[in-house]
Write an enzyme that holds these catalytic residues in place. Structure first.
Site, mmCIF file in Angstrom:
data_model
loop_
_atom_site.group_PDB
_atom_site.id
_atom_site.type_symbol
_atom_site.label_atom_id
_atom_site.label_comp_id
_atom_site.label_asym_id
_atom_site.label_seq_id
_atom_site.Cartn_x
_atom_site.Cartn_y
_atom_site.Cartn_z
ATOM 1 N N THR A 16 27.510 58.080 79.399
ATOM 2 C CA THR A 16 29.053 57.777 78.843
ATOM 3 C C THR A 16 30.137 58.649 78.934
ATOM 4 O OG1 THR A 16 27.865 55.993 77.324
ATOM 5 C CG2 THR A 16 29.767 56.563 76.821
ATOM 6 N N ALA A 17 29.200 59.903 79.023
ATOM 7 C CA ALA A 17 30.694 61.247 78.720
ATOM 8 C C ALA A 17 31.574 61.518 80.384
ATOM 9 C CB ALA A 17 29.823 62.578 77.965
ATOM 10 N N LYS A 80 33.947 44.563 66.490
ATOM 11 C CA LYS A 80 34.352 45.497 65.511
ATOM 12 C C LYS A 80 35.070 45.106 64.974
ATOM 13 C CE LYS A 80 32.943 49.890 63.960
ATOM 14 N NZ LYS A 80 31.993 51.011 63.927
ATOM 15 N N THR A 346 31.735 58.191 65.707
ATOM 16 C CA THR A 346 33.472 58.795 66.320
ATOM 17 C C THR A 346 32.782 59.879 67.927
ATOM 18 O OG1 THR A 346 32.219 60.772 65.345
ATOM 19 C CG2 THR A 346 34.739 59.234 64.140
#
Length: 500
Positions: A16-17, A80, A346
C-alpha cells in the site's frame, strides 16, 4: 537551480505505502520531472491487513482523479460510517465513534454541551441517537451525501473498507500507466556515498544496480534503508500501548455488509472486524506479556462470523516510530516509518499525510537540513497526537477483569492526554489542538463512550432553558430518524453502484 532538481526517485518496497507513493509522484510530478522506479520482490510478503480507512482517504482518491465506484469495485470494498466499540468501558458496553458531527450546535454553543446538560438532568437518549452515521450503522444503511439543504443527508461523512492487496494492485496499474517503472528483485546491497553518507544505489540479486537521488523506504518493519542502512533509531511506545502482536485471518461473509468497522475488546487486547464484498477481515491485537499466541489465536477463531478462508497469520510489532522519518536522502513511509496499531484506522492516513507533507517540502539534490528537520518535527507531532487518542481507549476504562486492563487503567499517560481528560472531567469540554487529526467530536465520542464522567456541563449551555434544550434535542432526533428512512441498505447501495 534546474541542475539541482531531483531526477531519479527510487521507491524501495511495494504494498500500500509503496504504490501510494508511486501514484502520488506520477500524478503530481509526472514523467518529465523525474524518473520513478519502484523496486519490490514477489518473494517478500506484505503485511496487508490495513483494510479500514478514515474519511481523509477520499481526498487522496480525488487528488489522483480516481473514480470512486471503480475503486470500490476493483478492491471489493465497502463503505464505512465509523467504528463500533464493544466491551471497552465495561463488558457489555457498546458505542460508536462515528464520522461527522453529533446533532447541531445551538445558539453558538456546542451540541455536546447541550446534550451533556440534558443527560445529567436525566434525559435517557444515548449520544449515538444524535448521529445519523451511528444509527445508519445499526440499521446497515448507507448513502453518499445529497444536496438537501440543512438535512443530515447533506452532511454524511464516510470512509472505506477494502482489500489491501487489491488496492496495491489497483494503484500499481494507475502508476505504471503514468510512467512508473516496477523493478522485480530482492535488494542485497545498499551503497552509500563516502562524502555525506547518503544512499547512492541499491543492488539486486541479479546484479542490477539502481541509482537514485531521492529514496522512499517502504520496506516494512525492517526499514531496509532508514534503519538497517542509516540507523535512524526507534521511539518505543510499548509502555502506553502494550499490545505487540496481531493475528489476522479472513473469513466467509455470512450476514449483511455492515457499514462500519467493529473493535471488540478482549482479555488482553482487542479484535477487529472489517466487512468487504467477498469476505470479512478479522484480527486479534494483543499483548504477549498477558496472553500466548495460541490462546489469542483460539479467541480469534472462536469469534469469526464464518469459516476461516486462510491460515491465521502472526504479525509482531512494536508501537512507536523512527526517530527520523527523513534522514539524508531517504524518507520512510508506512511500516518503515513506524507502527500505530489499527484501532482508529490511521495507518493509511499516516502514509497519505507523509506524502502530502513531503510534496509540500519537496527537496532538490541539496537536501536542505532545515526542511528535513521541519518534516521530522511535524511528523513526530502528528504521531504523538494520534498516539494519545489511541491511549485514551485503553486508559479510560472501568474494566478490572484481567491484569492487562488493570495495567492500562492505572498506567501513567502522557501529560497532553492528562490535560484533555482533566478538561473533560471539569465541564465535559473537548478541544482540537493544532489541527490534529481527531477533532472535538471524536474526543467527545470516545471519552463519553469510555465512561469518563464530567463533573458538570459547560455553563454557557444555560443560554437556553432546560425545557427548550430538551425540546430541541427531540427535534434533532426526529430529523435524523426521518433521514434514516430515506437511506437504502448498504448492500442495496453497493449493488446499484459499485458491486465487484
Amino acid at each position: 537551480m534546474s541542475d539541482a532538481r531531483i531526477r531519479d526517485i527510487v521507491i524501495v518496497g511495494g504494498g500500500t505505502a509503496g504504490w501510494m507513493a508511486a501514484a502520488t509522484f506520477a500524478k503530481l510530478l509526472g514523467p518529465d520531472y523525474a524518473r520513478i522506479t519502484l523496486v519490490e520482490s514477489d518473494a517478500i510478503g506484505i503485511v496487508g491487513v490495513g483494510e479500514a480507512t478514515i474519511p481523509q482517504m477520499a481526498i487522496f482518491n480525488r487528488m489522483l482523479g480516481i473514480d470512486e465506484n471503480q475503486f470500490i469495485r476493483e478492491t471489493k470494498g465497502s463503505f464505512k460510517l465509523g467504528i463500533e466499540f464493544v466491551d471497552w468501558g465495561r463488558i457489555g458496553d457498546r458505542y460508536y465513534h462515528p464520522f461527522g458531527k453529533f446533532g447541531v450546535d445551538m445558539k453558538g454553543v456546542s451540541f455536546h454541551a447541550h446534550w451533556l446538560r440534558a443527560h445529567q438532568a436525566g434525559a435517557p437518549e444515548r449520544l449515538d441517537d444524535y448521529s445519523l452515521n451511528a444509527l445508519a450503522g445499526d440499521r446497515q444503511k448507507f448513502l453518499r451525501p445529497i444536496d438537501n439543504g440543512n438535512s443530515p443527508l447533506s452532511q454524511i461523512v464516510y470512509a472505506f473498507h477494502f482489500d489491501a492487496g487489491l488496492y496495491a494492485r489497483y494503484l500499481r496499474g494507475y502508476a505504471e500507466a503514468r510512467g512508473v517503472v516496477r523493478q522485480e528483485g530482492r535488494i542485497i546491497e545498499v551503497a552509500r556515498r563516502g562524502t555525506d553518507g547518503f544512499i547512492e544505489a541499491v543492488t539486486l540479486e541479479n546484479g542490477e544496480r539502481i541509482e537514485g537521488d531521492l529514496f522512499i523506504d517502504c520496506s516494512g518493519f525492517r526499514g531496509l534503508l532508514i534503519e538497517q542502512s542509516l540507523g535512524a533509531g526507534y521511539e518505543d511506545w510499548s509502555q502506553w500501548l502494550p499490545c505487540d502482536r496481531a493475528i489476522a485471518v479472513p473469513c466467509a461473509s455470512v450476514s449483511g455488509i455492515t457499514p462500519f468497522t467493529r473493535a471488540t475488546a478482549r482479555t488482553a487486547g482487542w479484535q477487529w472486524r472489517i466487512p468487504l464484498q467477498h469476505r470479512t477481515g478479522n484480527g486479534h491485537v494483543f499483548s504477549t506479556k498477558y496472553m500466548s499466541e495460541d490462546e489469542a489465536t483460539a479467541i480469534l477463531l472462536a469469534n469469526l462470523d464464518g469459516e476461516p478462508l486462510a491460515e491465521p497469520r502472526v504479525v509482531p510489532f512494536t508501537a512507536g516510530h523512527r526517530r527520523k522519518f527523513w534522514d539524508g536522502n531517504v524518507v520512510a513511509l508506512g511500516l518503515a516509518s513506524g507502527f500505530m496499531e489499527p484501532l482508529e484506522s490511521t495507518s493509511i492516513w499516516l502514509v497519505q499525510s507523509g506524502l502530502a507533507r513531503l510534496m509540500n517540502m519537496f527537496p532538490d539534490r541539496g537536501f536542505a537540513q532545515g526542511t528535513i528537520d521541519r518534516y521530522n518535527r511535524v511528523m513526530v507531532h502528528e504521531y504523538e497526537q494520534i498516539r494519545d487518542f489511541i491511549i485514551l481507549h485503553y486508559h479510560a476504562t472501568e474494566r478490572d477483569d484481567s491484569p492487562f486492563w488493570n495495567y492500562c487503567r492505572t498506567m501513567e499517560v502522557p501529560e497532553r492526554l492528562k490535560e484533555k481528560m482533566r478538561c473533560f472531567a471539569d465541564y465535559g469540554r473537548t478541544f482540537r489542538d493544532d489541527d490534529e487529526l481527531f477533532n472535538e467530536t471524536s474526543w467527545f465520542a470516545v471519552m463519553n463512550g469510555q465512561r469518563l464522567n464530567a463533573r458538570t456541563y459547560d455553563p454557557v449551555a444555560e443560554t437556553m432553558s432546560l425545557e427548550e434544550t430538551i425540546a430541541r434535542l427531540a427535534q434533532i432526533r426526529q430529523t435524523i430518524v426521518n433521514s434514516l428512512d430515506y437511506m437504502p441498505s448498504h448492500a442495496e447501495f453497493i449493488a446499484a453502484n459499485c458491486a465487484a
